[in-house]
Design a protein around this motif. Structure first.
Motif, PDB file in Angstrom:
ATOM      1  N   ARG A 156       0.865  -1.401   0.163  1.00 27.46           N
ATOM      2  CA  ARG A 156      -0.037  -0.282  -0.116  1.00 27.46           C
ATOM      3  C   ARG A 156       1.115   1.146   0.017  1.00 27.46           C
ATOM      4  NH1 ARG A 156      -5.785  -0.415   0.984  1.00 27.46           N
ATOM      5  NH2 ARG A 156      -5.499   1.396   0.654  1.00 27.46           N
ATOM      6  N   ASN A 177      -1.199  -7.932   0.239  1.00 29.83           N
ATOM      7  CA  ASN A 177      -2.597  -8.055   0.752  1.00 29.83           C
ATOM      8  C   ASN A 177      -2.411  -7.017   0.730  1.00 29.83           C
ATOM      9  OD1 ASN A 177      -4.452  -8.144   1.373  1.00 29.83           O
ATOM     10  ND2 ASN A 177      -5.007 -10.511   2.649  1.00 29.83           N
ATOM     11  N   HIS A 178      -3.398  -5.945  -0.039  1.00 32.85           N
ATOM     12  CA  HIS A 178      -3.675  -4.405   0.308  1.00 32.85           C
ATOM     13  C   HIS A 178      -5.508  -4.492   1.149  1.00 32.85           C
ATOM     14  CE1 HIS A 178      -1.685  -3.149  -2.719  1.00 32.85           C
ATOM     15  NE2 HIS A 178      -0.759  -3.920  -2.390  1.00 32.85           N
ATOM     16  N   ARG A 179      -6.116  -5.730   2.048  1.00 33.03           N
ATOM     17  CA  ARG A 179      -7.150  -5.551   2.648  1.00 33.03           C
ATOM     18  C   ARG A 179      -6.999  -4.672   3.715  1.00 33.03           C
ATOM     19  NH1 ARG A 179      -9.572 -10.729   6.137  1.00 33.03           N
ATOM     20  NH2 ARG A 179     -10.913 -10.019   6.676  1.00 33.03           N
ATOM     21  N   LYS A 182     -13.299  -3.344   6.662  1.00 33.01           N
ATOM     22  CA  LYS A 182     -14.285  -2.120   6.601  1.00 33.01           C
ATOM     23  C   LYS A 182     -14.637  -0.634   6.799  1.00 33.01           C
ATOM     24  CE  LYS A 182     -17.363  -6.053   5.287  1.00 33.01           C
ATOM     25  NZ  LYS A 182     -18.991  -6.452   5.699  1.00 33.01           N
ATOM     26  N   ARG A 185     -12.175   1.181   5.344  1.00 32.43           N
ATOM     27  CA  ARG A 185     -12.013   1.518   3.992  1.00 32.43           C
ATOM     28  C   ARG A 185     -12.672   2.385   3.165  1.00 32.43           C
ATOM     29  NH1 ARG A 185     -14.373  -4.035   2.093  1.00 32.43           N
ATOM     30  NH2 ARG A 185     -12.711  -4.719   2.546  1.00 32.43           N
ATOM     31  N   TYR A 212      -8.203  -8.191  -3.340  1.00 24.30           N
ATOM     32  CA  TYR A 212      -7.987  -6.687  -2.648  1.00 24.30           C
ATOM     33  C   TYR A 212      -7.450  -5.587  -3.286  1.00 24.30           C
ATOM     34  CZ  TYR A 212      -9.892  -8.217   1.855  1.00 24.30           C
ATOM     35  OH  TYR A 212     -10.967  -9.962   2.182  1.00 24.30           O
ATOM     36  N   LEU A 215      -9.959  -4.150  -6.130  1.00 27.60           N
ATOM     37  CA  LEU A 215     -10.694  -2.840  -5.211  1.00 27.60           C
ATOM     38  C   LEU A 215     -10.192  -1.258  -4.932  1.00 27.60           C
ATOM     39  CD1 LEU A 215     -12.488  -5.636  -1.830  1.00 27.60           C
ATOM     40  CD2 LEU A 215     -13.441  -4.631  -4.351  1.00 27.60           C
ATOM     41  N   GLU A 216      -8.994  -1.660  -4.886  1.00 25.52           N
ATOM     42  CA  GLU A 216      -8.129  -1.302  -5.202  1.00 25.52           C
ATOM     43  C   GLU A 216      -8.045   0.205  -6.737  1.00 25.52           C
ATOM     44  OE1 GLU A 216      -7.493   0.878  -2.557  1.00 25.52           O
ATOM     45  OE2 GLU A 216      -7.586  -0.503  -1.089  1.00 25.52           O
TER      46      GLU A 216
END
Length: 457
Positions: A156, A177-179, A182, A185, A212, A215-216
């Motif tokens: 990230r 993993n860019h998780r 919630k 986010r 993920y 999702l970005e």
């Protein structure tokens, strides 16, 4: 006195800039040695291409080649010279259209220079970024990260300022993993808000990293994955903006695409013995599918009413399809055991066609013939009339499911009584004349999806 100025008066700066924009970066660097006036001007060009430029066969060996090490050092020196110019105040105002960095003998010691490069190109609002960092084979096996040639890691933090990127190409890197939770986010801006196209080749993903990462990218339209590896052997994609998805020769066991409502094209090519299952759910705009996977066992597809495609899967065992019979799908799967099809035909005018023609039935017959190679076929229909082939049609056309041994027709609960209609029974008998087991059942769309899940489709 330098060579150029001793021959003719210096060129205007504007002319020099125009010349350097035409030439590749390597030539620009060479030109800088001709005159002090040219020195460093190439650093201000909107397109920079640093290419170490070797054929892998020339260096991919186990012995130490000092000449190659020295050549790599010279290459790094050129990159670091550009980084020095980036420190100057006037350089910070220069925008980049494209930045390409291709290393063929990357060593872990180059990590810091790569970080600086990415930091500077993002500051200069780069639009296209192409990074390839093939690690020197001398360092393979030193740690678990680089045992397969991956060392530089995209996190990230790496992409924190990549707001202007529209095209991203990555090769021989590792992606974390860019998780985010919630809660975070909702408060955190997307990393790649303007990215439209992403090509990833020989990329190593941490567990769940593909999901993920996508999702970005709220604006992504084209995604290509080639020879990539994911730690949990699963590529999970969910994107409402994605239009094209290509996956070739990736090391994955499962490919799962969900809620990709604008996806139009899906292509998979794989000889990997790991790939067992592909699922495409809620892809209502899918118009083209091409799957060539030698060891694939399970495939489920939902698509547009005019979906076209080829499915070449010699070891496929179960196939599920949701869509319209207007779809033209050629299935080559000699070992197919179970096919489940949810036909979305709803209205009488779709069934009867205009002026009472046989248009619908001809289309449906061709569709069933293309997918009817399994021993057992389960047809889910919303309206029994969709299968009520007229007698005149049955006399003039051959049966589409001639080799099917077990045919199951599933309809909504409200149509249970149609099982006693002789003409309907005759139509089913014509569809699959070799069947030794004909069944009628009651289910709905949700039960269809549940069945697909239960049988592993």
């Amino acid at each position: 006195m330098d060579v150029v100025s001793s021959i003719r008066p210096p060129l205007p700066d504007l002319v020099i800039h125009q010349i350097l924009q035409i030439l590749p970066t390597k030539a620009d660097v060479r030109m800088s040695f001709l005159s002090k006036q040219w020195d460093g001007v190439w650093c201000s060009t909107p397109v920079l291409d640093f290419d170490e430029g070797d054929d892998p066969g020339k260096y991919d060996n186990d012995h130490i080649d000092l000449n190659k090490i020295l050549e790599h050092r010279k290459f790094i020196n050129v990159v670091e010279k550009w980084l020095e110019f980036c420190e100057q105040e006037q350089q910070k105002q220069v925008f980049l259209n494209k930045f390409r960095l291709r290393m063929m003998r990357y060593v872990p010691g180059d990590y810091g220079s790569i970080d600086k490069c990415l930091s500077y190109v993002f500051e200069r609002n780069v639009k296209e970024l192409d990074i390839s960092l093939r690690i020197s084979r001398l360092f393979w096996g030193f740690s678990w990260q680089i045992q397969f040639g991956f060392d530089y890691c995209i996190s990230r933090t790496t992409l924190a300022n990549a707001k202007t990127l529209t095209v991203l190409k990555l090769e021989y890197v590792r992606i974390k993993n860019h998780r985010l939770t919630k809660k975070k986010r909702r408060k955190t801006p997307r990393l790649l808000p303007n990215l439209k196209t992403m090509y990833l080749k020989n990329v190593h993903f941490d567990e769940l990293a593909p999901f993920y990462l996508i999702l970005e990218c709220p604006s992504i339209q084209d995604l290509s994955l080639t020879s990539c590896h994911c730690e949990n052997s699963e590529f999970d994609v969910s994107s409402s903006s994605l239009k094209s998805l290509e996956i070739e020769h990736c090391d994955s066991r499962i490919i799962y695409v969900d809620e990709a409502k604008n996806l139009e094209s899906f292509t998979v090519s794989s000889n990997s013995s790991l790939l067992e299952k592909i699922t495409l759910i809620e892809c209502s705009n899918l118009k083209y599918i091409n799957v060539h996977a030698e060891h694939l066992k399970r495939l489920t597809v939902s698509g547009h009413d005019c979906l076209k495609g080829t499915i070449n899967t010699p070891n496929l065992v179960t196939f599920g399809f949701e869509g319209f019979s207007k779809s033209k799908i050629l299935v080559k799967a000699p070992n197919l055991k179970v096919t489940r099809v949810f036909l979305s035909e709803l209205r009488d005018r779709d069934v009867l066609g205009f002026n009472g023609s046989f248009r619908h039935f001809s289309t449906l017959r061709d569709f069933l013939e293309n997918i009817g190679f399994s021993k057992r076929i389960v047809l889910y229909v919303r309206n029994y009339k969709a299968l009520l082939f007229p007698e005149d049609f049955r006399k003039n056309f051959s049966s589409p499911l001639y080799g099917v041994k077990h045919l199951v027709v599933v309809m909504p609960n409200s149509q249970k009584e149609v099982s006693d209609i002789p003409e309907f029974r005759h139509a089913l008998g014509w569809m699959a004349p070799s069947t030794n087991q004909l069944s009628l059942g009651e289910e709905n769309h949700q039960q269809f999806l549940a069945h697909c899940s239960l049988v592993g489709l």
